[in-house]
Each structure stands twice: as C-alpha cells, then as structure tokens.
Design an enzyme around this catalytic site. Structure first.
Site, PDB file in Angstrom:
ATOM      1  N   ASP A 186       2.668  39.882   7.743  1.00 41.15           N
ATOM      2  CA  ASP A 186       3.831  40.763   7.549  1.00 41.15           C
ATOM      3  C   ASP A 186       3.468  41.959   6.682  1.00 41.15           C
ATOM      4  O   ASP A 186       3.853  43.099   6.961  1.00 41.15           O
ATOM      5  CB  ASP A 186       4.982  40.000   6.894  1.00 41.15           C
ATOM      6  CG  ASP A 186       5.358  38.742   7.652  1.00 41.15           C
ATOM      7  OD1 ASP A 186       5.011  38.646   8.841  1.00 41.15           O
ATOM      8  OD2 ASP A 186       5.987  37.853   7.053  1.00 41.15           O
ATOM      9  N   GLY A 210      17.304  38.524   6.641  1.00 40.43           N
ATOM     10  CA  GLY A 210      17.563  37.186   7.189  1.00 40.43           C
ATOM     11  C   GLY A 210      17.399  37.111   8.695  1.00 40.43           C
ATOM     12  O   GLY A 210      17.878  36.181   9.333  1.00 40.43           O
TER      13      GLY A 210
HETATM   14  C1  GLA Z   1       6.121  34.335   8.543  1.00 43.65           C
HETATM   15  C2  GLA Z   1       4.991  34.544   7.540  1.00 43.65           C
HETATM   16  C3  GLA Z   1       3.758  35.138   8.213  1.00 43.65           C
HETATM   17  C4  GLA Z   1       3.375  34.332   9.454  1.00 43.65           C
HETATM   18  C5  GLA Z   1       4.583  34.093  10.339  1.00 43.65           C
HETATM   19  C6  GLA Z   1       4.277  33.186  11.493  1.00 43.65           C
HETATM   20  O1  GLA Z   1       6.571  35.562   9.017  1.00 43.65           O
HETATM   21  O2  GLA Z   1       5.415  35.410   6.519  1.00 43.65           O
HETATM   22  O3  GLA Z   1       2.696  35.191   7.304  1.00 43.65           O
HETATM   23  O4  GLA Z   1       2.757  33.116   9.103  1.00 43.65           O
HETATM   24  O5  GLA Z   1       5.670  33.529   9.626  1.00 43.65           O
HETATM   25  O6  GLA Z   1       3.369  33.787  12.343  1.00 43.65           O
END
Ligand code: GLA
Length: 395
Positions: free
Chosen positions: A183, A133
C-alpha cells in the site's frame, strides 16, 4: 447508480487546504502535498511473502498542508475529523500513546526519529477524498503524505521505497497493523497511466507498467461493499503467520521462493490447513507475472480472466472473501464485465471490475440490484484511472 463524483480539481483543493491551514494555525503552510489511495490489480497477500503485486494509485488523494516547527511540537487536524486539534510532543511519541487516525501520521515521525533522521515538529492539516474503511488504503495515504512532506521539510532526500518503508514501519510498529509494503509503495511510487510492478523483496526494483485503460476502451469500477467483517484484524496476522510457518516447514526463506513446478510436492508435504495458503501465494505470484506480460503486450482486456481467477483463489484457498464481495463479483461478471475480484486485504472492502467503456452504468446497476435483492445497503461505486503517486502540489 450511486457513483461518486470525480475528484475535484487538485489546485482548488490545495488552495482550500492552505486557507484552512491559515485559519487553524495563523500562518501559511510551507507547502501542500498529496498522497493517493490505491487499488491492487493482482497480487494479493503476496507482499508479506516477499512476492509480487501490481497496484495502481487512485485519483482520490489525501492532501496535507504542513509547516515545520522548531519547538518539537506536532499539531494535527483533519477536515474529516471532529474539529479538534491534537497537540503532541515529537520526543514523547511512542506506540500506544496515540490512538485513532492520528496514530498514522504520528507514527511516521516516530519511525523517522527511530531510524535516526533529525526531524522536528510541524503543524499539519489533512483533507482527504480517499474513502475510509473501503480497503482503498486511506491510512497509507495519510502516512505517505506525511513521509513526502517531511522528506522536503527536513531535507531528508529519501528515495520513494525508503519513504514507503518508513510509512510501513509507522503502521507496523506504531499503529500496530502487521501489513506488508504494497500500500505504501503504491501511494509513494505509482505514476499516472501505469500500474506498479512491485517485488516486495526488493522494492527498489519496482517498475512502471503502462496501463492504457481508457485508450483500450476499458474502464475500472471500484465497488465498495461498505461492509467490514471484524474477523479481518486477527485473521490477517494469523494468515501471515501461517505463510511464515509453511515457508519454514518447506525450508524456504519465504513462500516466494517456492517454484511453481515444486508446488504439487510441497502441497503433499504440508499440513492440510497450510496447503491452500501456499497454493494461493504461488499461483497468485504467477498471475502477477502473467498480468504484467499481457499489459506489456498492450492487451489490457486480457487482465479480465486473470482478475477473476485471482478472486476464486482468494475465496476458495485463502478464504479472505465474504458473501458481499462474492456477490459483487458474480453480479459484475453476469452483467458482462470481463473480470472482477476483491482487492486489498479482504473480509469486506472493495471489488474491482474491469468493464468495457459504455458498460459502467449497466454493470453498476446490476451489482446494485443484486445487493438490494440480498438486503444489503447500496454499494458505493467509483470509476478509477491509474493516477500519480505522492507529490508536492503547486499552489
Ligand atoms: C492489506 C495490507 C497489504 C497487503 C494486502 C493484501 O492491504 O496492508 O500490505 O498485504 O492487504 O494483499
């Protein structure tokens, strides 16, 4: 200053995870894998616009002790969970069948099966130090730990970007989160002492950019505001839809294809609500390029103003900041940090602050005091170094 302890030695964590596995399932695991959380240095809300980002992996990881099963069952347990073992059948996995944290690992099996890979069941035990979170991609760490473990357990021989795509599909199609690929790419493909230069249009072409934070007398604070604004869920999807609509109006495959020189004309042509989104994406992609150049020149301190400019763009144009993240950025800069910005999707979560070595406590104290004065709970502060991506651990 409420600074989280540095991660405990990975060998002892892995041994503990293997012991816990044995107690739960009555046999030794086939192996223990680790997948990290991440912070993004710059390049926010660009990945789903086919653009660029520069994340780095955190030393905090999700460990997974796993053993393949031949009967098609999937059993899941987490040291951070409620103590129960979730028992599923791989062949029955479908979106909506599983909710909560187990949807991320189960979704990876669903995505692998859906992509035609011959996989079976497994017993899984997770133990994570990635804060949840906090916008530090604890869900990507869960997914990527499963992806790398399954790659080995079922001899899939997938590349890092292929594993990241599977993990992203799990999150999009199974857990129902319309995220981009940053990510998962960070969790799988990052290497120690480097940031990952990601081109979301062609993740295969990612590059490691040396990021000698410590050698250059710098430190990176990750300041978790401990707030999550509910607005986040729907807003992410609608921002993404807004970007796609803007690209379509401009006759482009994605906003990544709008050259900076054509931005002024595009801004005049677009509806008022879409123009700021486009300005953020185009300028943010340019900031990634600039940050990579500075790092390649060996000038990590020059990242500072780029981070701060990125925050202003997320606050004023993309509007995904919030009072708490703005306050952390302002307090960190006032305490002398060369640069600071919110990191991740926004609407709360964490801020990164680049600070000179020796100034961590002073900056942390200022932020904590500013938070107390505004009536907020103390933030959680940890120090991050660019760490390795997902891997098997030696027991
Ligand atoms: C979240 C999403 C990523 C990206 C970011 C913003 O972390 O999981 O894919 O879009 O927001 O950069």
């Amino acid at each position: 200053m409420n600074r989280t302890a540095q991660p405990e030695d990975e060998h002892s964590r892995a041994a503990r995870a293997a012991d816990a596995f044995h107690q739960l399932y009555g046999a030794s695991p086939d192996g223990v894998w680790a997948a990290p959380g991440r912070v993004n240095l710059i390049g926010e809300h660009t990945d789903y616009n086919d653009g660029f980002a520069l994340p780095m992996a955190l030393p905090q990881t999700t460990l997974l002790a796993a053993r393949a099963r031949t009967d098609g069952r999937l059993r899941l347990h987490s040291a951070q969970g409620d103590g129960r073992i979730t028992d599923l059948v791989v062949a029955d996995l479908a979106p909506g069948v599983v909710t909560g944290w187990t949807s991320y690992p189960a979704g990876v099996l669903w995505a692998l099966a859906g992509a035609g890979y011959g996989i079976g069941g497994a017993d899984l035990h997770f133990d994570s130090t990635v804060p949840t979170g906090a916008g530090l991609s604890s869900s990507a760490a869960l997914e990527c730990a499963v992806a790398v473990a399954y790659d080995e357990l079922y001899r899939l021989a997938l590349t890092g970007p292929e594993l990241a795509r599977i993990a992203q599909r799990a999150e999009n199609g199974f857990a129902g989160v319309p995220c981009g690929i940053m990510d998962q790419m960070a969790s799988v493909c990052c290497t120690a002492e480097a940031a990952l230069h990601l081109d979301a249009r062609s993740p295969e072409s990612h590059r490691q950019v040396p990021f000698d934070l410590l050698g250059q007398g710098l430190r990176l604070l990750v300041i978790d505001t401990r707030v999550t604004h509910d607005l986040g869920d729907g807003a992410y999807a609608s921002l993404r839809a807004g970007c796609e609509r803007a690209a379509a109006l401009l006759g482009l495959p994605a906003l990544r294809d709008l050259p900076a020189a054509e931005l002024p004309r595009a801004l005049r042509a677009l509806p008022a609500e879409l123009a700021p989104l486009v300005r953020h994406v185009v300028t943010e992609n340019a900031r990634v390029g600039e940050a990579v150049s500075r790092l390649e020149e060996g000038d990590a301190a020059a990242l500072g103003p780029i981070l701060t400019a990125g925050h202003a763009s997320l606050r004023d144009d993309y509007r995904v900041s919030c009072p708490e993240t703005d306050l952390v950025v302002t307090a960190a800069l006032a305490a002398g940090a060369p640069g600071a910005r919110m990191t991740g999707g926004g609407f709360g979560g964490s801020v990164i602050a680049l600070v000179e070595a020796g100034r961590q406590d002073a900056v942390g104290r200022s932020v904590t005091e500013a938070f107390a004065a505004a009536g907020h709970r103390p933030p959680h502060i940890l120090e991050a170094t660019p760490a390795a991506g997902a891997r098997r651990l030696v027991l």
